[in-house]
Scaffold this motif. Sequence first.
Motif, PDB file in Angstrom:
ATOM      1  N   ARG A  92      -5.037  12.946  28.958  1.00  0.00           N
ATOM      2  CA  ARG A  92      -4.262  13.212  27.746  1.00  0.00           C
ATOM      3  C   ARG A  92      -4.732  14.534  27.160  1.00  0.00           C
ATOM      4  NH1 ARG A  92      -1.094   9.338  26.660  1.00  0.00           N
ATOM      5  NH2 ARG A  92      -1.610   7.196  27.121  1.00  0.00           N
ATOM      6  N   GLU A 106       3.899  23.877  27.213  1.00  0.00           N
ATOM      7  CA  GLU A 106       3.195  22.706  27.733  1.00  0.00           C
ATOM      8  C   GLU A 106       3.238  22.621  29.253  1.00  0.00           C
ATOM      9  OE1 GLU A 106       3.370  18.763  25.644  1.00  0.00           O
ATOM     10  OE2 GLU A 106       4.836  19.879  24.429  1.00  0.00           O
ATOM     11  N   SER A 107       4.318  23.076  29.858  1.00  0.00           N
ATOM     12  CA  SER A 107       4.442  22.979  31.314  1.00  0.00           C
ATOM     13  C   SER A 107       3.459  23.896  32.037  1.00  0.00           C
ATOM     14  CB  SER A 107       5.871  23.283  31.751  1.00  0.00           C
ATOM     15  OG  SER A 107       6.220  24.600  31.396  1.00  0.00           O
ATOM     16  N   ASN A 133       3.781  15.156  31.857  1.00  0.00           N
ATOM     17  CA  ASN A 133       4.636  14.265  31.100  1.00  0.00           C
ATOM     18  C   ASN A 133       4.477  14.692  29.653  1.00  0.00           C
ATOM     19  OD1 ASN A 133       5.856  12.213  29.621  1.00  0.00           O
ATOM     20  ND2 ASN A 133       5.359  10.665  31.175  1.00  0.00           N
ATOM     21  N   CYS A 134       5.314  15.633  29.223  1.00  0.00           N
ATOM     22  CA  CYS A 134       5.179  16.213  27.887  1.00  0.00           C
ATOM     23  C   CYS A 134       5.416  15.186  26.787  1.00  0.00           C
ATOM     24  CB  CYS A 134       6.127  17.396  27.722  1.00  0.00           C
ATOM     25  SG  CYS A 134       5.732  18.767  28.843  1.00  0.00           S
ATOM     26  N   SER A 135       6.275  14.188  27.022  1.00  0.00           N
ATOM     27  CA  SER A 135       6.522  13.191  25.979  1.00  0.00           C
ATOM     28  C   SER A 135       5.302  12.301  25.760  1.00  0.00           C
ATOM     29  CB  SER A 135       7.757  12.349  26.311  1.00  0.00           C
ATOM     30  OG  SER A 135       7.569  11.648  27.521  1.00  0.00           O
ATOM     31  N   CYS A 136       4.504  12.073  26.813  1.00  0.00           N
ATOM     32  CA  CYS A 136       3.273  11.278  26.690  1.00  0.00           C
ATOM     33  C   CYS A 136       2.037  12.147  26.488  1.00  0.00           C
ATOM     34  CB  CYS A 136       3.077  10.418  27.928  1.00  0.00           C
ATOM     35  SG  CYS A 136       4.292   9.123  28.117  1.00  0.00           S
ATOM     36  N   LYS A 137       2.196  13.482  26.560  1.00  0.00           N
ATOM     37  CA  LYS A 137       1.083  14.435  26.437  1.00  0.00           C
ATOM     38  C   LYS A 137       0.010  14.163  27.481  1.00  0.00           C
ATOM     39  CE  LYS A 137       2.626  16.440  22.650  1.00  0.00           C
ATOM     40  NZ  LYS A 137       3.743  17.307  22.928  1.00  0.00           N
ATOM     41  N   THR A 138       0.459  14.038  28.754  1.00  0.00           N
ATOM     42  CA  THR A 138      -0.480  13.833  29.850  1.00  0.00           C
ATOM     43  C   THR A 138      -0.200  14.826  30.967  1.00  0.00           C
ATOM     44  OG1 THR A 138       0.928  12.183  30.949  1.00  0.00           O
ATOM     45  CG2 THR A 138      -0.751  11.357  29.406  1.00  0.00           C
TER      46      THR A 138
END
Length: 154
Positions: A92, A106-107, A133-138
């Motif tokens: 995370r 983020e990518s 997984n940007c929505s989960c910040k992982t």
Amino acid sequence: IARGAKRYQTFEEMLTEYFYVHTAGTTISAFDGKVLLDFPAGTIATSTRFSIVSFPLDHLDIDGINLMQRGFSIRNITNDNKFEIPVKVIMRYDLADYNECEPCEESDLIVCRFYGDKYAFHKVEAIGECCMNCSCKTVNVCINECGTYVVVEN
């Protein structure tokens, strides 16, 4: 959290957890879910005890590399530090928790091997293709051996 995983020690912002990995495979959630390790069946030859340490990096003088201010180190306590089958690591991240500035995209975040420790920095090295997984910040990657890892802006 896998059976046998437990918080053991907190020292100067260092967090250490110990866990067992079994030959049939084990999934570990460490540091309240900030690091997940998925050991598939056959990764190790015998059930083995590991340690994982999270430590601060914000006090190190690291110019030109935008990395998260915490790294983690995994170590095989009883056997070899290499894996027969790659281990999936999911970390995370927090966009506000970088040494230089918030990452632009983020990518562009990847997991890198960190050469050094909480006292000294030598270099970071990309270890393979990462998935985001940007929505989960992982961000996740597969590793072939124990070592020290950190999320870095590529």
